[in-house]
Design a protein around this motif. Structure first.
Motif, PDB file in Angstrom:
ATOM      1  N   THR A   1     -78.687  82.336 -69.495  1.00  0.00           N
ATOM      2  CA  THR A   1     -79.868  82.011 -68.710  1.00  0.00           C
ATOM      3  C   THR A   1     -79.738  80.631 -68.088  1.00  0.00           C
ATOM      4  N   LEU A   2     -80.434  80.441 -66.991  1.00  0.00           N
ATOM      5  CA  LEU A   2     -80.400  79.189 -66.243  1.00  0.00           C
ATOM      6  C   LEU A   2     -81.419  78.203 -66.802  1.00  0.00           C
ATOM      7  N   GLN A   3     -81.392  76.999 -66.245  1.00  0.00           N
ATOM      8  CA  GLN A   3     -82.243  75.924 -66.737  1.00  0.00           C
ATOM      9  C   GLN A   3     -83.726  76.284 -66.659  1.00  0.00           C
ATOM     10  N   ASP A   4     -84.117  77.069 -65.664  1.00  0.00           N
ATOM     11  CA  ASP A   4     -85.529  77.434 -65.504  1.00  0.00           C
ATOM     12  C   ASP A   4     -85.920  78.662 -66.326  1.00  0.00           C
ATOM     13  N   GLY A   5     -84.977  79.174 -67.127  1.00  0.00           N
ATOM     14  CA  GLY A   5     -85.257  80.313 -67.983  1.00  0.00           C
ATOM     15  C   GLY A   5     -84.937  81.668 -67.379  1.00  0.00           C
ATOM     16  N   SER A   6     -84.584  81.700 -66.113  1.00  0.00           N
ATOM     17  CA  SER A   6     -84.259  82.974 -65.470  1.00  0.00           C
ATOM     18  C   SER A   6     -82.862  83.434 -65.862  1.00  0.00           C
ATOM     19  N   ALA A   7     -82.652  84.738 -65.855  1.00  0.00           N
ATOM     20  CA  ALA A   7     -81.347  85.301 -66.194  1.00  0.00           C
ATOM     21  C   ALA A   7     -80.361  85.057 -65.055  1.00  0.00           C
ATOM     22  N   VAL A   8     -79.128  84.782 -65.408  1.00  0.00           N
ATOM     23  CA  VAL A   8     -78.101  84.539 -64.398  1.00  0.00           C
ATOM     24  C   VAL A   8     -78.027  85.685 -63.402  1.00  0.00           C
ATOM     25  N   ASN A   9     -78.015  86.932 -63.926  1.00  0.00           N
ATOM     26  CA  ASN A   9     -77.831  88.070 -63.020  1.00  0.00           C
ATOM     27  C   ASN A   9     -79.077  88.414 -62.206  1.00  0.00           C
ATOM     28  N   ASP A  10     -80.194  87.709 -62.463  1.00  0.00           N
ATOM     29  CA  ASP A  10     -81.371  87.867 -61.611  1.00  0.00           C
ATOM     30  C   ASP A  10     -81.289  86.971 -60.382  1.00  0.00           C
ATOM     31  N   GLU A  11     -80.482  85.917 -60.470  1.00  0.00           N
ATOM     32  CA  GLU A  11     -80.414  84.928 -59.393  1.00  0.00           C
ATOM     33  C   GLU A  11     -79.099  84.967 -58.613  1.00  0.00           C
ATOM     34  N   PHE A  12     -78.014  85.394 -59.282  1.00  0.00           N
ATOM     35  CA  PHE A  12     -76.690  85.329 -58.665  1.00  0.00           C
ATOM     36  C   PHE A  12     -75.953  86.657 -58.807  1.00  0.00           C
ATOM     37  N   GLU A  13     -75.158  86.960 -57.809  1.00  0.00           N
ATOM     38  CA  GLU A  13     -74.296  88.139 -57.839  1.00  0.00           C
ATOM     39  C   GLU A  13     -72.857  87.681 -57.656  1.00  0.00           C
ATOM     40  N   PHE A  14     -72.058  87.856 -58.695  1.00  0.00           N
ATOM     41  CA  PHE A  14     -70.665  87.416 -58.643  1.00  0.00           C
ATOM     42  C   PHE A  14     -69.793  88.484 -57.985  1.00  0.00           C
ATOM     43  N   HIS A  15     -68.897  88.023 -57.131  1.00  0.00           N
ATOM     44  CA  HIS A  15     -67.893  88.877 -56.512  1.00  0.00           C
ATOM     45  C   HIS A  15     -66.532  88.328 -56.930  1.00  0.00           C
ATOM     46  N   ILE A  16     -65.772  89.122 -57.682  1.00  0.00           N
ATOM     47  CA  ILE A  16     -64.453  88.690 -58.122  1.00  0.00           C
ATOM     48  C   ILE A  16     -63.438  88.899 -56.997  1.00  0.00           C
ATOM     49  N   VAL A  17     -62.719  87.847 -56.665  1.00  0.00           N
ATOM     50  CA  VAL A  17     -61.642  87.923 -55.679  1.00  0.00           C
ATOM     51  C   VAL A  17     -60.337  87.719 -56.443  1.00  0.00           C
TER      52      VAL A  17
ATOM     53  N   THR B   1     -80.489  87.994 -54.526  1.00  0.00           N
ATOM     54  CA  THR B   1     -79.529  87.208 -55.288  1.00  0.00           C
ATOM     55  C   THR B   1     -78.575  86.455 -54.365  1.00  0.00           C
ATOM     56  N   THR B   2     -78.060  85.359 -54.884  1.00  0.00           N
ATOM     57  CA  THR B   2     -77.102  84.537 -54.144  1.00  0.00           C
ATOM     58  C   THR B   2     -75.683  84.974 -54.500  1.00  0.00           C
ATOM     59  N   PRO B   3     -74.845  85.285 -53.522  1.00  0.00           N
ATOM     60  CA  PRO B   3     -73.470  85.699 -53.838  1.00  0.00           C
ATOM     61  C   PRO B   3     -72.604  84.509 -54.254  1.00  0.00           C
ATOM     62  N   ILE B   4     -71.792  84.719 -55.276  1.00  0.00           N
ATOM     63  CA  ILE B   4     -70.828  83.724 -55.728  1.00  0.00           C
ATOM     64  C   ILE B   4     -69.457  84.388 -55.716  1.00  0.00           C
ATOM     65  N   TYR B   5     -68.528  83.826 -54.968  1.00  0.00           N
ATOM     66  CA  TYR B   5     -67.174  84.370 -54.884  1.00  0.00           C
ATOM     67  C   TYR B   5     -66.287  83.602 -55.864  1.00  0.00           C
TER      68      TYR B   5
ATOM     69  N   GLU C   1     -63.642  89.695 -67.610  1.00  0.00           N
ATOM     70  CA  GLU C   1     -64.429  90.229 -68.723  1.00  0.00           C
ATOM     71  C   GLU C   1     -65.453  89.192 -69.199  1.00  0.00           C
ATOM     72  N   GLU C   2     -65.014  87.944 -69.307  1.00  0.00           N
ATOM     73  CA  GLU C   2     -65.909  86.897 -69.788  1.00  0.00           C
ATOM     74  C   GLU C   2     -67.019  86.623 -68.778  1.00  0.00           C
ATOM     75  N   ASN C   3     -66.692  86.697 -67.497  1.00  0.00           N
ATOM     76  CA  ASN C   3     -67.707  86.477 -66.478  1.00  0.00           C
ATOM     77  C   ASN C   3     -68.783  87.559 -66.530  1.00  0.00           C
ATOM     78  N   ALA C   4     -68.371  88.809 -66.758  1.00  0.00           N
ATOM     79  CA  ALA C   4     -69.336  89.907 -66.873  1.00  0.00           C
ATOM     80  C   ALA C   4     -70.257  89.685 -68.070  1.00  0.00           C
ATOM     81  N   ALA C   5     -69.693  89.262 -69.203  1.00  0.00           N
ATOM     82  CA  ALA C   5     -70.506  88.992 -70.389  1.00  0.00           C
ATOM     83  C   ALA C   5     -71.427  87.805 -70.153  1.00  0.00           C
ATOM     84  N   PHE C   6     -70.920  86.786 -69.500  1.00  0.00           N
ATOM     85  CA  PHE C   6     -71.706  85.596 -69.163  1.00  0.00           C
ATOM     86  C   PHE C   6     -72.934  85.985 -68.342  1.00  0.00           C
ATOM     87  N   GLN C   7     -72.724  86.786 -67.310  1.00  0.00           N
ATOM     88  CA  GLN C   7     -73.838  87.203 -66.460  1.00  0.00           C
ATOM     89  C   GLN C   7     -74.884  87.987 -67.249  1.00  0.00           C
TER      90      GLN C   7
END
Length: 212
Positions: A26-42, A2-6, A16-22
């Motif tokens: 789904t992304l444009q190619d149909g993949s789940a957000v949390n399969d491609e990106f890992e969010f790090h909250i700062v 996964t790609t990290p997003i800060y 809370e909304e970011n966790a629900a969003f993940q």
């Protein structure tokens, strides 16, 4: 891998909304957000400019955020724009200070009950050299009085102009159907974030970006 997003935000509601969003989007190619990106909250606090144009606010914020965290990062800001003031982006970035001051009197003081409005969110990404912005919009109308218990700013007064919303405010949608439904079907913030993530997938990072 996964790609990290800060994501720089001190707002518990946004976290809370970011966790629900993940979890549900789904992304444009149909993949789940949390399969491609890992969010790090700062959870750093960033000074906010008083501007009606939301893009101006986030461009300034994300530069300050980058200076603080020293790595590619994003910030997000949202506000309401009355349809008749669309070209002036009003109140836009001023929605938050107006709401902080007026609270539940926002509707009466701005005479905006029943007023057509668009919820606009802008995500800004800074890689240390450039700033990119991504916008999401949800058309709607303001209720005649605050409805719902989730006190995330104007969520108690904004009704998406979508038959699937059943005339409910964001706050009522969350109470009845859960935060995930708001983020999957209606949220301007989800739309802005997906625009950013789809762009991020299509743009190979520079050596500078992958070195963090």
């Amino acid at each position: 891998m996964t790609t990290p997003i800060y994501f720089v935000t001190s707002s518990i509601f946004k976290q809370e909304e970011n966790a629900a969003f993940q979890a549900v989007c789904t992304l444009q190619d149909g993949s789940a957000v949390n399969d491609e990106f890992e969010f790090h909250i700062v959870p750093n606090r960033i000074r906010e400019r008083l501007e009606s144009r939301i893009a101006d606010i986030v461009e300034s914020e994300v530069r300050e955020a980058y200076a603080s965290v020293k790595k590619p990062c994003i910030v997000e800001h949202a506000g309401l724009v009355f349809d008749e003031y669309a070209t002036q982006s009003y109140p836009g970035g001023l929605t938050k200070p107006l709401w902080n001051t007026l609270g539940d009197r926002f509707l009466s003081e701005t005479r905006s009950g029943g007023r057509p409005a668009t919820a606009i969110a802008v995500v800004a990404y800074c890689d240390g050299m450039k700033v990119h912005t991504f916008q999401g919009e949800t058309a709607g109308v303001l209720s005649d009085q605050p409805r719902g218990d989730r006190k995330f700013y104007w969520d108690t007064v904004f009704i998406p102009r979508d038959n699937n919303s059943d005339g409910l405010t964001y706050a009522e949608i969350v109470e009845r159907d859960g935060l995930e439904r708001k983020m999957r079907e209606f949220s301007q913030s989800s739309k802005a974030m997906l625009a950013f993530l789809n762009w991020r997938m299509a743009n190979t990072p520079s050596l500078w970006e992958v070195s963090y």
